[in-house]
Design a protein around this motif. Structure first.
Motif, PDB file in Angstrom:
ATOM      1  N   SER A 173     -37.986 -19.487  -2.454  1.00 58.09           N
ATOM      2  CA  SER A 173     -38.674 -20.435  -3.340  1.00 58.09           C
ATOM      3  C   SER A 173     -38.433 -21.865  -2.873  1.00 58.09           C
ATOM      4  CB  SER A 173     -38.201 -20.290  -4.777  1.00 58.09           C
ATOM      5  OG  SER A 173     -36.863 -20.698  -4.919  1.00 58.09           O
ATOM      6  N   VAL A 174     -39.451 -22.691  -3.106  1.00 60.02           N
ATOM      7  CA  VAL A 174     -39.380 -24.117  -2.814  1.00 60.02           C
ATOM      8  C   VAL A 174     -39.800 -24.840  -4.094  1.00 60.02           C
ATOM      9  CG1 VAL A 174     -40.124 -25.993  -1.302  1.00 60.02           C
ATOM     10  CG2 VAL A 174     -40.122 -23.624  -0.461  1.00 60.02           C
ATOM     11  N   VAL A 175     -38.930 -25.711  -4.597  1.00 58.11           N
ATOM     12  CA  VAL A 175     -39.206 -26.423  -5.841  1.00 58.11           C
ATOM     13  C   VAL A 175     -39.217 -27.918  -5.557  1.00 58.11           C
ATOM     14  CG1 VAL A 175     -38.447 -26.882  -8.197  1.00 58.11           C
ATOM     15  CG2 VAL A 175     -38.118 -24.598  -7.187  1.00 58.11           C
ATOM     16  N   ARG A 176     -40.325 -28.567  -5.971  1.00 62.28           N
ATOM     17  CA  ARG A 176     -40.411 -30.015  -5.801  1.00 62.28           C
ATOM     18  C   ARG A 176     -40.360 -30.694  -7.161  1.00 62.28           C
ATOM     19  NH1 ARG A 176     -45.037 -34.016  -3.068  1.00 62.28           N
ATOM     20  NH2 ARG A 176     -43.728 -35.899  -3.276  1.00 62.28           N
ATOM     21  N   GLN A 222     -46.599 -27.393   2.457  1.00 62.99           N
ATOM     22  CA  GLN A 222     -47.741 -28.298   2.638  1.00 62.99           C
ATOM     23  C   GLN A 222     -48.551 -28.453   1.339  1.00 62.99           C
ATOM     24  OE1 GLN A 222     -49.843 -26.449   5.863  1.00 62.99           O
ATOM     25  NE2 GLN A 222     -48.329 -27.093   7.423  1.00 62.99           N
ATOM     26  N   GLN A 223     -48.656 -27.402   0.539  1.00 63.37           N
ATOM     27  CA  GLN A 223     -49.400 -27.503  -0.727  1.00 63.37           C
ATOM     28  C   GLN A 223     -48.594 -28.289  -1.762  1.00 63.37           C
ATOM     29  OE1 GLN A 223     -52.360 -26.511   0.072  1.00 63.37           O
ATOM     30  NE2 GLN A 223     -51.316 -25.714   1.913  1.00 63.37           N
ATOM     31  N   LEU A 224     -47.279 -28.114  -1.749  1.00 62.71           N
ATOM     32  CA  LEU A 224     -46.456 -28.884  -2.684  1.00 62.71           C
ATOM     33  C   LEU A 224     -46.540 -30.379  -2.399  1.00 62.71           C
ATOM     34  CD1 LEU A 224     -43.176 -26.770  -3.042  1.00 62.71           C
ATOM     35  CD2 LEU A 224     -45.001 -27.090  -4.722  1.00 62.71           C
ATOM     36  N   ALA A 225     -46.820 -30.723  -1.152  1.00 64.25           N
ATOM     37  CA  ALA A 225     -46.928 -32.135  -0.797  1.00 64.25           C
ATOM     38  C   ALA A 225     -48.087 -32.800  -1.540  1.00 64.25           C
ATOM     39  CB  ALA A 225     -47.105 -32.278   0.707  1.00 64.25           C
ATOM     40  N   LYS A 226     -49.048 -32.009  -2.075  1.00 62.74           N
ATOM     41  CA  LYS A 226     -50.219 -32.555  -2.781  1.00 62.74           C
ATOM     42  C   LYS A 226     -49.963 -32.760  -4.274  1.00 62.74           C
ATOM     43  CE  LYS A 226     -53.178 -30.056   0.465  1.00 62.74           C
ATOM     44  NZ  LYS A 226     -54.178 -28.957   0.613  1.00 62.74           N
ATOM     45  N   MET A 227     -48.771 -32.344  -4.741  1.00 62.53           N
ATOM     46  CA  MET A 227     -48.457 -32.453  -6.175  1.00 62.53           C
ATOM     47  C   MET A 227     -47.158 -33.210  -6.367  1.00 62.53           C
ATOM     48  SD  MET A 227     -49.394 -28.645  -7.618  1.00 62.53           S
ATOM     49  CE  MET A 227     -48.294 -27.772  -6.508  1.00 62.53           C
ATOM     50  N   PRO A 228     -47.030 -33.954  -7.438  1.00 61.24           N
ATOM     51  CA  PRO A 228     -45.766 -34.655  -7.683  1.00 61.24           C
ATOM     52  C   PRO A 228     -44.637 -33.701  -8.032  1.00 61.24           C
ATOM     53  CG  PRO A 228     -47.271 -34.959  -9.532  1.00 61.24           C
ATOM     54  CD  PRO A 228     -48.057 -34.296  -8.459  1.00 61.24           C
ATOM     55  N   SER A 229     -44.981 -32.534  -8.531  1.00 57.19           N
ATOM     56  CA  SER A 229     -43.966 -31.533  -8.837  1.00 57.19           C
ATOM     57  C   SER A 229     -44.628 -30.175  -8.815  1.00 57.19           C
ATOM     58  CB  SER A 229     -43.334 -31.791 -10.213  1.00 57.19           C
ATOM     59  OG  SER A 229     -44.310 -31.707 -11.238  1.00 57.19           O
ATOM     60  N   GLY A 230     -43.822 -29.138  -8.502  1.00 57.90           N
ATOM     61  CA  GLY A 230     -44.378 -27.796  -8.459  1.00 57.90           C
ATOM     62  C   GLY A 230     -43.383 -26.823  -7.860  1.00 57.90           C
ATOM     63  N   ARG A 231     -43.867 -25.582  -7.736  1.00 58.94           N
ATOM     64  CA  ARG A 231     -43.002 -24.527  -7.219  1.00 58.94           C
ATOM     65  C   ARG A 231     -43.848 -23.545  -6.405  1.00 58.94           C
ATOM     66  NH1 ARG A 231     -38.294 -21.930  -9.204  1.00 58.94           N
ATOM     67  NH2 ARG A 231     -38.423 -23.200 -11.079  1.00 58.94           N
ATOM     68  N   VAL A 232     -43.278 -23.125  -5.259  1.00 57.90           N
ATOM     69  CA  VAL A 232     -43.854 -22.046  -4.460  1.00 57.90           C
ATOM     70  C   VAL A 232     -42.836 -20.914  -4.440  1.00 57.90           C
ATOM     71  CG1 VAL A 232     -44.491 -21.308  -2.141  1.00 57.90           C
ATOM     72  CG2 VAL A 232     -45.365 -23.459  -3.051  1.00 57.90           C
ATOM     73  N   THR A 233     -43.299 -19.717  -4.747  1.00 60.57           N
ATOM     74  CA  THR A 233     -42.417 -18.543  -4.760  1.00 60.57           C
ATOM     75  C   THR A 233     -43.030 -17.460  -3.890  1.00 60.57           C
ATOM     76  OG1 THR A 233     -41.737 -19.058  -7.022  1.00 60.57           O
ATOM     77  CG2 THR A 233     -41.306 -16.838  -6.225  1.00 60.57           C
ATOM     78  N   GLY A 268     -40.624 -34.586  -7.773  1.00 61.73           N
ATOM     79  CA  GLY A 268     -40.711 -35.942  -7.257  1.00 61.73           C
ATOM     80  C   GLY A 268     -40.287 -36.013  -5.805  1.00 61.73           C
ATOM     81  N   SER A 269     -39.215 -36.754  -5.542  1.00 60.77           N
ATOM     82  CA  SER A 269     -38.746 -36.904  -4.158  1.00 60.77           C
ATOM     83  C   SER A 269     -37.677 -35.881  -3.815  1.00 60.77           C
ATOM     84  CB  SER A 269     -38.185 -38.316  -3.945  1.00 60.77           C
ATOM     85  OG  SER A 269     -37.087 -38.539  -4.815  1.00 60.77           O
ATOM     86  N   LYS A 270     -37.422 -34.959  -4.725  1.00 62.02           N
ATOM     87  CA  LYS A 270     -36.406 -33.938  -4.467  1.00 62.02           C
ATOM     88  C   LYS A 270     -37.078 -32.615  -4.133  1.00 62.02           C
ATOM     89  CE  LYS A 270     -33.136 -36.027  -7.708  1.00 62.02           C
ATOM     90  NZ  LYS A 270     -32.348 -35.800  -8.957  1.00 62.02           N
ATOM     91  N   LEU A 271     -36.543 -31.922  -3.105  1.00 63.42           N
ATOM     92  CA  LEU A 271     -37.081 -30.621  -2.703  1.00 63.42           C
ATOM     93  C   LEU A 271     -35.908 -29.668  -2.551  1.00 63.42           C
ATOM     94  CD1 LEU A 271     -39.933 -29.500  -1.943  1.00 63.42           C
ATOM     95  CD2 LEU A 271     -39.205 -29.672   0.426  1.00 63.42           C
ATOM     96  N   HIS A 272     -35.957 -28.573  -3.276  1.00 66.16           N
ATOM     97  CA  HIS A 272     -34.841 -27.614  -3.241  1.00 66.16           C
ATOM     98  C   HIS A 272     -35.327 -26.301  -2.667  1.00 66.16           C
ATOM     99  CE1 HIS A 272     -31.029 -25.843  -4.316  1.00 66.16           C
ATOM    100  NE2 HIS A 272     -31.678 -24.810  -4.863  1.00 66.16           N
ATOM    101  N   LEU A 273     -34.541 -25.784  -1.678  1.00 66.53           N
ATOM    102  CA  LEU A 273     -34.856 -24.518  -1.031  1.00 66.53           C
ATOM    103  C   LEU A 273     -33.862 -23.468  -1.502  1.00 66.53           C
ATOM    104  CD1 LEU A 273     -35.284 -25.861   2.642  1.00 66.53           C
ATOM    105  CD2 LEU A 273     -37.028 -25.692   0.849  1.00 66.53           C
ATOM    106  N   SER A 274     -34.356 -22.256  -1.692  1.00 65.84           N
ATOM    107  CA  SER A 274     -33.440 -21.159  -2.060  1.00 65.84           C
ATOM    108  C   SER A 274     -34.073 -19.846  -1.659  1.00 65.84           C
ATOM    109  CB  SER A 274     -33.152 -21.184  -3.565  1.00 65.84           C
ATOM    110  OG  SER A 274     -34.336 -20.962  -4.320  1.00 65.84           O
TER     111      SER A 274
END
Length: 687
Positions: A89-92, A151-162, A94-100
């Protein structure tokens, strides 16, 4: 020798081991198994690392055994732990991006971390050191699908890819509709091969106000604005098909967040679409929790249904615009009728508000009276404001009528009926002559009140005459006033009479006759009660009493009766000659002795004057009165005849004939005044 042998072996071994290590590392990278590492003691290899599969271990052993210079292999590799599902998962925020999650290799982890660090300027990446290698990675480019998600998260101020095995999910909120559209197209069409889109939960922008509209077109319905998330679109399309069967639907709706609760919103949409079904050219719209309806109703049934629907709005919603045009009618007629059973409003009104103003005017003008509202709303009439003003004006006049109506035809207003009383009739007449509603023509059939019994009175006292009671027409009133001026010149008129219907036939002639006889009295009063005439007062001499009674009985119109109550004025105190002359001169200044045209007969207008002269002469027993004709245009014989007529009248009034004589023709005396040919230039000279 032993030492030399050991040294030779040692210095020869080190280069060999280094060479084998370098060549083994390059081999493992070339075959795509960089997870494995080989170390050498002499030409014996020690193989270590965590393999993704048993097949990878076998592959590495076989490839390394075939490497030139390798004598034996000690396999110390192990299998990575297997993870099911294999998640990442990748969680954005704002300017924080967390990988797990899990990665299949160090190379994949490096690739992912580098992409994350370059996603946006100033981004801070966390969790990269905790990423765990594991077996169970799905087929395909796992690192590539993670990079696609970043790359898709870069288009949103916040979001999650799983990522779970080969399922890809993305959620968040797009900053605008352009970004939302781009995300949806990209994710649905460019997701890397071997991966499936399990969930697209990117929210569109939140809008305020949340607007929606449906508009009838020639062959269908156009939907515009926004639609809530979820399954609202399917339900909405079903509602459109139900409200406008067979209509082609042009769906231009956009998904958007920020709508009211969906179930309530759909109920409001259903209400609006029901109204749209009644409007062939209509449009309905929602903005937040407000509803607007506009269009033209094809018939009165549709308009009534639309107007009635306003009282049954969905809970929580308000109707802020109702611009439905009613059917057009021609001719545009309306009426307010005041009858025995109350008020009736009929015909058409141009708008609901105009009709309300008319009803308000009715309730104000007729408090407590039952009102039957049969008026319908229609187009084709005067402007609503002008209509309301004209109708209110008509109702104000109707309130002054005992029974009547206000009727409208286009821009013509007709008011008819019987006034409540004379004051009301006067008020209505004044209003109709001076306050015509702007843009309207007035027609009037307002009648004076009918009174019974029909009373009229004239009271003569001092130097004034008081008129009271009723007169039947304006013309009759004018004739009575003119008669007062003629019979009683110089008298002040106090007129408190009023116009009313119900006068008996012959009233006008009887009133003028009664006024003639009233003019022969010192003081007196005429009283009409329908056809009963009562004349009371004081005559100047006894002969006048008899003459008055006889004249009334002979000349009153048929059906009138007369009741006399006349006294005779007591004899005056004796006057000196000069006083007597002054009194006669004063009478002649105020009135004239008038004869019928071309004859020697007295005009009745002269009776009162001669009665007063006789009264003055009676108080002057020692003077004589010379009757002279001073008009050169009068024939001498006619002049003498007129003088004789005056002498005969005064003699009949009680003046001794020997005190009266005819003076010489052409005599001019100081008492003469401006004369016309109608009076024959009669002079009364006190001798």
């Amino acid at each position: 020798m032993a030492l030399l042998f050991v040294a030779a072996v040692y210095f020869a071994r080190v280069p060999t081991e280094q060479d084998l290590t370098d060549r083994a590392e390059a081999l493992l990278i070339n075959i795509g198994e960089s997870w494995a590492h080989a170390s050498f003691e002499g030409r014996d290899a020690k193989l270590e690392g965590e393999a993704l599969s048993e097949e990878a271990r076998v592959k590495v052993r076989g490839e390394l055994a075939a490497l030139s210079g390798v004598r034996s292999i000690e396999d110390r590799t192990t299998l990575l732990p297997e993870r099911r599902p294999f998640t990442f998962s990748v969680v954005r925020d704002g300017s924080k991006l967390h990988l797990s999650g899990y990665v299949p290799s160090r190379w994949a982890r490096k690739r992912i971390v580098e992409a994350a660090a370059q996603m946006a300027p100033g981004v801070v990446v966390t969790g990269d050191k905790e990423l765990t290698r594991a077996r169970g990675v799905p087929a395909g480019d796992f690192a590539g699908v993670v990079l696609f998600g970043i790359q898709q998260l870069a288009k949103m101020p916040s979001g999650r890819v799983t990522i779970a095995d080969n399922s890809f999910s993305i959620e968040g909120r797009a900053p605008d509709f352009a970004s939302y559209d781009a995300l949806e197209v990209t994710v649905r069409s460019e997701l890397p091969t071997d991966f499936d889109l399990a969930r697209f939960a990117v929210l569109p922008p939140a809008v305020a106000p949340f607007v929606w509209s449906a508009e009838r077109e020639q062959d269908g319905v156009k939907l515009s604005g926004y639609i809530p998330l979820g399954d609202a679109r399917r339900a909405l399309l079903d509602l459109v098909r139900s409200a406008v069967p067979g209509a082609a639907i042009s769906d231009q709706l956009r998904l958007a967040d920020g709508s009211p609760p969906t179930q309530g919103w759909l109920k409001a949409v259903a209400f609006a679409l029901d109204q749209l079904g009644r409007l062939p050219d209509g449009k309905v719209a929602l903005s937040g929790t407000t509803i607007a309806i506009e269009g033209t109703a094809p018939d009165f049934a549709s308009y009534d249904a639309l107007a009635g629907a306003r009282r049954n709005l969905p809970e929580g919603y308000t109707l802020t615009r109702f611009a439905v045009e009613p059917p057009t009618v021609s001719p545009f007629i309306w009426g307010v009728l005041n009858g025995a059973s109350g008020l009736r409003l009929t015909g058409f009104a141009p708008s609901e508000n105009a009709k309300k103003l008319a009803l308000d005017a009715v309730r104000a003008g007729f408090p407590g009276l039952p009102v039957s509202d049969e008026m319908r709303i229609a187009a084709g009439g005067p402007p609503a404001e002008a209509w309301a003003s004209a109708t209110a004006f008509g109702i104000a006049q109707l309130a002054r009528l005992r029974a009547g109506s206000v009727r409208g035809l286009a821009t013509t207003l007709t008011i008819s009926g019987e006034a409540v009383d004379s004051a009301a009739y006067a008020a209505v007449s004044a209003a109709l002559s001076s306050s015509v509603p702007k843009g309207f023509a007035l027609q009037s059939d307002v009648r004076p009140p009918v009174v019974a019994p029909y009373v009229f009175g004239m009271r003569k006292e001092g130097e004034g005459v008081t008129l009271s009671g009723f007169y039947p027409t304006v013309q009759a009133h004018e004739q009575i006033i003119e008669a007062v001026k003629r019979y009683l010149p110089g008298y002040t008129v106090n007129d408190v009479s009023a116009l009313a219907q119900g006068a008996p036939d012959g009233f006008e002639a009887a009133a003028r006759l009664a006024l003639r006889e009233l003019s022969r009295l010192d003081t007196g009063e005429v009283r009409f009660d329908d056809r009963k005439l009562r004349l009371t007062g004081t005559a100047f001499h006894a002969a006048a009493v008899a003459a008055i009674g006889e004249g009334l009985k002979q000349e009153l119109p048929a059906g009138f009766s007369v009741d006399l109550g006349l006294d005779v004025l007591p004899r005056r105190e004796t006057l000196e000659r000069e006083a007597c002359r002054m009194a006669v001169a004063t009478l002649l200044e105020r009135g004239r002795i008038v004869f019928t045209e071309g004859g020697a007969r007295l005009d009745p207008v002269s009776y009162g004057l001669l009665d007063r002269v006789a009264s003055v002469a009676a108080g002057c027993p020692d003077v004589a009165i010379e009757i002279s004709v001073a008009h050169a245009d009068i024939d001498p014989d006619q002049a003498a005849a007129r003088a004789r007529t005056v002498i005969d009248y005064l003699a009949e009034a009680g003046i001794a004939p020997e005190r009266l004589w005819v003076g010489p023709f052409g005599t001019v005396a100081a008492q003469s005044t401006n004369r016309s040919g109608s009076d024959g230039g009669i002079l009364l000279i006190v001798r």
